[in-house]
Design a protein around this motif. Sequence first.
Motif, short mmCIF file in Angstrom:
data_model
loop_
_atom_site.label_atom_id
_atom_site.label_comp_id
_atom_site.label_asym_id
_atom_site.label_seq_id
_atom_site.Cartn_x
_atom_site.Cartn_y
_atom_site.Cartn_z
N PHE A 1 41.41 32.41 33.11
CA PHE A 1 42.19 33.06 34.21
C PHE A 1 41.51 34.43 34.18
N GLY A 2 41.35 35.29 33.00
CA GLY A 2 41.05 36.69 32.86
C GLY A 2 39.60 36.58 33.40
N PHE A 3 38.87 35.53 33.43
CA PHE A 3 37.44 35.70 34.36
C PHE A 3 37.33 34.93 35.59
N GLY A 4 37.81 33.78 35.51
CA GLY A 4 37.70 32.97 36.89
C GLY A 4 38.51 33.47 37.95
N VAL A 5 39.64 34.14 37.72
CA VAL A 5 40.30 34.73 38.79
C VAL A 5 40.10 35.94 39.05
N GLN A 6 40.24 36.95 38.01
CA GLN A 6 39.93 38.41 38.00
C GLN A 6 38.55 38.64 38.41
N LEU A 7 37.62 37.94 38.13
CA LEU A 7 36.20 38.38 38.49
C LEU A 7 36.11 37.90 39.85
N ALA A 8 36.81 36.75 40.35
CA ALA A 8 36.81 36.52 41.85
C ALA A 8 37.39 37.58 42.75
N MET A 9 38.51 38.05 42.20
CA MET A 9 39.22 39.24 43.05
C MET A 9 38.21 40.74 42.94
N ASP A 10 37.69 40.80 41.86
CA ASP A 10 36.82 42.09 41.74
C ASP A 10 35.58 41.78 42.92
N ARG A 11 35.02 40.70 42.85
CA ARG A 11 33.88 40.53 44.00
C ARG A 11 34.58 40.66 45.34
N ALA A 12 35.89 40.26 45.47
CA ALA A 12 36.39 39.98 46.98
C ALA A 12 36.69 41.58 47.57
N THR A 13 37.14 42.40 46.55
CA THR A 13 37.42 43.90 46.56
C THR A 13 36.50 44.78 46.73
N GLY A 14 35.16 44.17 46.26
CA GLY A 14 34.15 45.11 46.16
C GLY A 14 33.93 45.74 44.75
N LEU A 15 35.12 45.83 43.99
CA LEU A 15 34.91 46.46 42.65
C LEU A 15 33.93 46.35 41.93
N LEU A 16 33.40 45.09 42.02
CA LEU A 16 32.03 44.64 41.07
C LEU A 16 30.98 45.34 41.43
N THR A 17 30.83 45.45 42.95
CA THR A 17 29.73 46.09 43.57
C THR A 17 29.78 47.62 43.01
N LEU A 18 30.96 48.22 43.28
CA LEU A 18 31.23 49.62 42.85
C LEU A 18 30.73 49.83 41.62
N LYS A 19 31.08 49.04 40.41
CA LYS A 19 30.80 49.37 39.24
C LYS A 19 29.35 49.36 38.93
N ARG A 20 28.56 48.57 39.86
CA ARG A 20 27.22 48.38 39.68
C ARG A 20 26.45 49.65 40.13
#
Length: 256
Positions: free
Chosen positions: A80-99
């Motif tokens: 859940f820490g990866f599967g759900v949270q990573l999907a949410m970070d991708r959807a909100t753009g947080l992962l792109t921001l961190k890059r």
Amino acid sequence: MNALATSSPRGAAGRLLAPYVAELKAELRRAWRTPAFVLPCLLFPVLFYLVFGVMLGNRQAASYLLATYCVFGAMGPALFGFGVQLAMDRATGLLTLKRALPVPPLAPLLARMLMAVMFAMGVAALLMIAAMAVGGVPLVAMQMVGLLGVAALVALPLGAVGMLIGCHVGAEASPAVVNLVYLPLALLSGLWIPLSVLPVVFSSIAPLWPTWHAAQLALPIMGHAASGNGGAHVLVLLAVTVVFALLAARRLRRIG
């Protein structure tokens, strides 16, 4: 003097590790501020163990299920820490921001993996406390260390599996998809009930699942029979970690 301190190996190592430590602190802070994640991950395996391992079983069952539930308890935080949270970070753009930030690309994922390991060990510790206090299961220090080590090891392949789910599935669908992996995997690996009481087909396909290999590492720690060689089980878990992590990394490079 200041220049010497700044250029010292210790100072250089501190600057190198600083982004990773900062990411880990951020992940832990975010997790603890999300009770819907923390409480089920910590309490769900313990409650299941108290019902099926203690209330409905005897000391032998409590000892056996302590080993397998330490594996089961490590699955939730990783998936859940990866599967759900990573999907949410991708959807909100947080992962792109961190890059776009001046941090190492792997820092957020490594921090989340370490958080999953810490949660897995925390669940294992709670299970051991319950086993000793309520189940009457005697534990020595080496058994405690062994179960904590297995729990930490389980978080690696399951975190990689969760990572692959999180980078393929959208935020809304990710909880359902993770549950489709989480619950059947626990049953098919014999974590809830021994495979010996299930149809033979379950035992024949059990080596396909990484959690079964983890259970074969945990059971001997509690003095129960296990299948196969311990070194081979560790290699399978590490291989699953590497393969799924590489597949997830490839996917993330392509779609972000």
